[in-house]
Design an enzyme around this catalytic site. Structure first.
Site, short mmCIF file in Angstrom:
data_model
loop_
_atom_site.label_atom_id
_atom_site.label_comp_id
_atom_site.label_asym_id
_atom_site.label_seq_id
_atom_site.Cartn_x
_atom_site.Cartn_y
_atom_site.Cartn_z
N CYS A 2 0.83 -1.19 0.00
CA CYS A 2 0.00 0.00 0.00
C CYS A 2 0.87 1.25 0.00
O CYS A 2 2.09 1.17 0.05
CB CYS A 2 -0.93 -0.01 1.21
SG CYS A 2 -0.14 -0.49 2.73
N ARG A 27 0.83 1.09 -7.06
CA ARG A 27 1.31 0.09 -6.11
C ARG A 27 0.25 -0.96 -5.80
O ARG A 27 0.57 -2.02 -5.26
CB ARG A 27 1.74 0.78 -4.80
CG ARG A 27 2.91 1.73 -4.99
CD ARG A 27 3.16 2.54 -3.73
NE ARG A 27 3.66 1.74 -2.63
CZ ARG A 27 4.94 1.56 -2.35
NH1 ARG A 27 5.86 2.11 -3.10
NH2 ARG A 27 5.31 0.82 -1.33
N TRP A 74 -3.89 -2.18 0.62
CA TRP A 74 -4.03 -3.48 -0.03
C TRP A 74 -4.25 -4.50 1.08
O TRP A 74 -3.39 -4.70 1.93
CB TRP A 74 -2.77 -3.81 -0.84
CG TRP A 74 -2.89 -5.01 -1.72
CD1 TRP A 74 -3.34 -5.06 -3.01
CD2 TRP A 74 -2.50 -6.36 -1.38
NE1 TRP A 74 -3.28 -6.35 -3.49
CE2 TRP A 74 -2.77 -7.15 -2.52
CE3 TRP A 74 -1.97 -6.96 -0.24
CZ2 TRP A 74 -2.51 -8.53 -2.54
CZ3 TRP A 74 -1.73 -8.32 -0.26
CH2 TRP A 74 -1.99 -9.09 -1.41
N ASN A 98 2.05 0.39 6.47
CA ASN A 98 2.35 -0.55 5.39
C ASN A 98 3.22 -1.64 5.98
O ASN A 98 4.22 -1.36 6.62
CB ASN A 98 3.09 0.15 4.25
CG ASN A 98 3.39 -0.79 3.10
OD1 ASN A 98 2.79 -1.86 2.98
ND2 ASN A 98 4.31 -0.40 2.23
N GLY A 99 2.83 -2.91 5.76
CA GLY A 99 3.57 -4.04 6.30
C GLY A 99 2.64 -4.99 7.01
O GLY A 99 1.42 -4.98 6.81
N GLU A 480 6.38 -16.88 -18.20
CA GLU A 480 6.13 -15.44 -18.15
C GLU A 480 4.94 -15.05 -19.01
O GLU A 480 4.12 -14.21 -18.61
CB GLU A 480 7.40 -14.69 -18.60
CG GLU A 480 7.22 -13.20 -18.83
CD GLU A 480 6.79 -12.41 -17.62
OE1 GLU A 480 6.45 -11.22 -17.79
OE2 GLU A 480 6.77 -12.96 -16.50
N LYS A 484 1.57 -13.20 -17.57
CA LYS A 484 1.00 -11.96 -18.07
C LYS A 484 -0.48 -12.12 -18.40
O LYS A 484 -1.29 -11.26 -18.09
CB LYS A 484 1.75 -11.50 -19.34
CG LYS A 484 3.09 -10.90 -19.07
CD LYS A 484 2.97 -9.56 -18.38
CE LYS A 484 4.21 -9.29 -17.55
NZ LYS A 484 4.31 -10.06 -16.31
N GLU A 487 -2.56 -12.49 -15.17
CA GLU A 487 -2.53 -11.29 -14.34
C GLU A 487 -3.57 -10.26 -14.77
O GLU A 487 -4.25 -9.68 -13.92
CB GLU A 487 -1.15 -10.62 -14.43
CG GLU A 487 -0.10 -11.19 -13.52
CD GLU A 487 1.21 -10.43 -13.64
OE1 GLU A 487 1.79 -10.09 -12.60
OE2 GLU A 487 1.65 -10.16 -14.78
N HIS A 503 2.99 -35.42 -20.04
CA HIS A 503 2.98 -35.96 -18.68
C HIS A 503 1.84 -35.40 -17.85
O HIS A 503 1.93 -35.36 -16.62
CB HIS A 503 4.32 -35.70 -18.00
CG HIS A 503 5.45 -36.44 -18.63
ND1 HIS A 503 5.61 -37.79 -18.52
CD2 HIS A 503 6.47 -35.98 -19.41
CE1 HIS A 503 6.69 -38.17 -19.19
NE2 HIS A 503 7.23 -37.08 -19.74
N LYS A 603 1.88 -3.61 -7.17
CA LYS A 603 3.12 -3.46 -7.93
C LYS A 603 4.33 -3.83 -7.09
O LYS A 603 5.16 -4.62 -7.51
CB LYS A 603 3.25 -2.02 -8.43
CG LYS A 603 4.48 -1.77 -9.29
CD LYS A 603 4.42 -2.55 -10.58
CE LYS A 603 5.60 -2.26 -11.46
NZ LYS A 603 5.61 -3.14 -12.66
#
Length: 608
Positions: A2, A27, A74, A98-99, A480, A484, A487, A503, A603
């Site tokens: 946050c 963020r 967040w 924040n944390g 990746e 993307k 996300e 498999h 972020k």
């Protein structure tokens, strides 16, 4: 994750705070709030959802006051609702956090037993109660905060506002980033320089254990015992951290299109163009002949960059590489060899798991090298060697240009290692460096595929699932590409090594499943084509991402082919990343999702 902002100034604080919170939207957050002092009394406004909701609330219920704190939350502990939104206020104390306070349950039980009445589900509220209790016991604000901080386990960036103290903000930091900004007759707090950029160009960063006592005229740094500290301030280029979308609809689109430029900038600082050799900065003391093993640790997209780099270090430098997801690294019994190289990769340089892993490796005698995009970050300051990427601010949550700049930097390190260890001869190095120099040109060609990709995105947008497959360095690129897509489109997507398809994952293949095959014409091309034919035989819809030679040999049977120029193998991960990013972006646009701020994501992941 946050964002925190604070201001003590000469003009109404709420507008300044709201604008700073807007710059911290990247963020990630799910609620927001502001508290100010009006005639010495605390008042606040909070709203769930986008910052526009808080802005609308402030129009109908404005806040006055020239001092205040703001927050974008967040959710970790407690639902994302207005009640759990920050700032938290308890008996004349307001706090934003924040944390994660890991011992919040024990502290909550202790406070409840003493009669405290909790109104939220958050871990952060215990901080407000503890400081308020110290205030009731007669402590002045600075002493109250100093007494409470040693009781908090976990990570925090904190900002406090006190009723009756219209010229005082207190910030504190342990593990989560916090900066202060210097003005004339006004001072600022913020989670990062982007929040403070339009307000000031002089900033200083709190170190772990620091308190910052902020008034209109000065900022004092103290340790938890109250002893004064000296923290150097630095000048930031405001233009470097004030960002706009330009002609693009989203930051992600802008950042995808910036890649030829920023990758070239990143390569330029590590390449001697005249000699076609790698030139690491002069202050980098790194002798790869004395290194027996490299470990690479990162999270998310940065982890996939490290995964690609593992192939490069082993192929071009003959160095064995151990690769770890940062959130797992500290929790297994790693047998460290003395003096080996530990590389940590992060866009923000504040990723909590990666930072904790860095500190863990350093404590075990490893040479610590960080590849970061923010040279003033905590990781950069904690590292013996810093090799920066020059991607510039990346606002979109889904990393694009930071990823390719990380790859560019890691490729240069691997080539330098191969040269130093005698694995690469002089002509080998020159050939590889020339190939790196061609990356921006190849990226421009990749961007020319955008119209075709836009049409393709409309076709795959109804899909519920997608598979990405590749071999060699194309395997982490498949991971990746899948990341993307999931996300920002919310389509379930998975990446696999192409040889693993039979498999298990091949059971998912049907006529509705897009399968993206990443297959430049390299040493594993024929094997990958065999896997692709297995999908075609079962009715899967193949999207083949290949080069000119590959397209000439394997286009038959593919549902769609995205063709790139032929290029050396070391180059393909950076160039082939571009169409994968565009595919995810345009599919998200078709589906109408929030491209730059996808749900549930942040972020900078500054909590474990």
């Amino acid at each position: 994750m946050c964002g925190i902002v604070g201001v003590v100034g000469q003009s109404p604080a709420s507008a300044i705070l709201l604008d700073a919170l807007r710059r911290l939207e990247y963020r990630g957050y799910d609620s927001a709030g502001i508290a100010t002092l009006e005639n010495g009394s605390l008042t606040r406004r909070r709203a769930v959802g986008k910052l526009a909701n808080l802005r609308n609330l402030l129009v109908s219920e404005p806040l006055s006051g020239r001092i205040g704190i703001g927050h974008t939350r967040w959710a970790t502990h407690g639902r994302p609702d207005e009640n759990n939104a920050h700032p938290h206020m308890v008996s004349g104390v307001a706090v934003v956090h924040n944390g994660i306070i890991e011992n919040h349950r024990e502290l909550r039980d202790e406070l409840k037993a003493a009669g405290a009445d909790f109104t939220t589900e958050t871990d952060s509220e215990v901080v407000a109660h503890l400081v308020s209790r110290e205030r009731k016991n007669g402590c002045e604000p600075i002493v109250a905060v100093r007494k409470v901080l040693p009781r908090l386990s976990g990570t925090f960036a904190l900002a406090f506002l006190f009723e009756g103290h219209e010229n005082l903000l207190i910030g504190a930091r342990k593990g989560s980033p916090l900066a202060v900004g210097y003005g004339r007759g006004e001072m600022f707090l913020g989670s990062d320089a982007i929040a403070l950029a339009p307000l000031t160009d002089i900033v200083a960063y709190l170190e772990d254990g620091d308190l910052a006592v902020v008034t209109r005229d000065q900022i004092e740094f103290l340790d938890v015992n109250g002893a004064p500290l000296r923290r150097a301030s630095s000048k930031i280029g405001r233009s470097a951290v004030i960002v706009h979308k330009g002609e693009h609809r989203h930051f992600m689109a802008k950042e995808i299109h910036e890649q030829p430029k920023v990758v070239e900038q990143t390569l330029t600082q590590y390449i001697d163009c005249r000699k076609a050799t790698i030139r690491l900065p002069k202050n980098v003391d790194l002798d790869f002949r004395k290194i027996d093993r490299v470990s690479i640790t990162a999270c998310g997209t940065a982890f996939y960059a490290g995964m690609i780099a593992r192939y490069w270090f082993e192929r071009y430098a003959g160095l064995p590489v151990e690769l770890d997801i940062a959130s797992e690294f500290r929790y297994r019994d790693v047998p460290f060899g003395a003096g080996n190289l530990a590389i940590f990769v992060s866009q923000s340089g504040e990723t909590a798991d990666t930072l904790a892993s860095l500190e863990f490796a350093a404590s075990h005698g490893q040479r610590v090298l960080s590849v970061v995009n923010v040279q003033t970050s905590t990781m950069a300051r904690a590292s013996q060697i810093v090799l920066p990427t020059l991607a510039g601010p990346e606002i979109g949550v889904a990393s694009t240009k930071a990823f390719t700049c990380q790859l560019a930097t890691l490729a240069c390190i691997a080539i330098a290692a191969g040269r130093d260890r005698g694995v690469l001869h002089a002509e080998d190095e020159r050939s590889l460096v020339r190939a790196l120099g061609d990356i921006p040109r190849h990226m421009m060609r990749a961007l020319e595929l955008e119209p075709k990709i836009r049409q393709l995105a409309r076709k795959i947008s109804p899909a519920r699932d997608a598979l990405f497959i590749g071999r060699g360095t194309n395997y982490p690129l498949a991971l990746e590409g899948a990341l993307k897509l999931k996300e920002i489109t919310y389509i379930h997507a998975e990446g696999y090594a192409a040889g693993e398809l039979k498999h298990g994952p091949i059971a998912l293949v049907d006529k509705d499943l897009p399968v993206i095959v990443i297959a430049p014409h390299d040493a594993t091309f024929e094997k990958t084509m065999s896997n692709m034919q297995e999908v075609i035989a079962r009715g899967g819809r193949i999207i083949l991402l290949t080069d000119q030679r590959g397209a000439g040999l394997a286009a038959d049977g593919a549902w769609s082919v995205l063709e790139l120029p032929d290029m050396p193998q070391i180059v393909t991960p950076l160039v082939f990343a571009v169409p994968l990013q565009l595919l995810a972006y345009h599919t998200a646009v078709v589906r109408g999702t929030d491209v730059d701020q996808p749900r549930n994501l942040a972020k900078s992941v500054t909590v474990e």
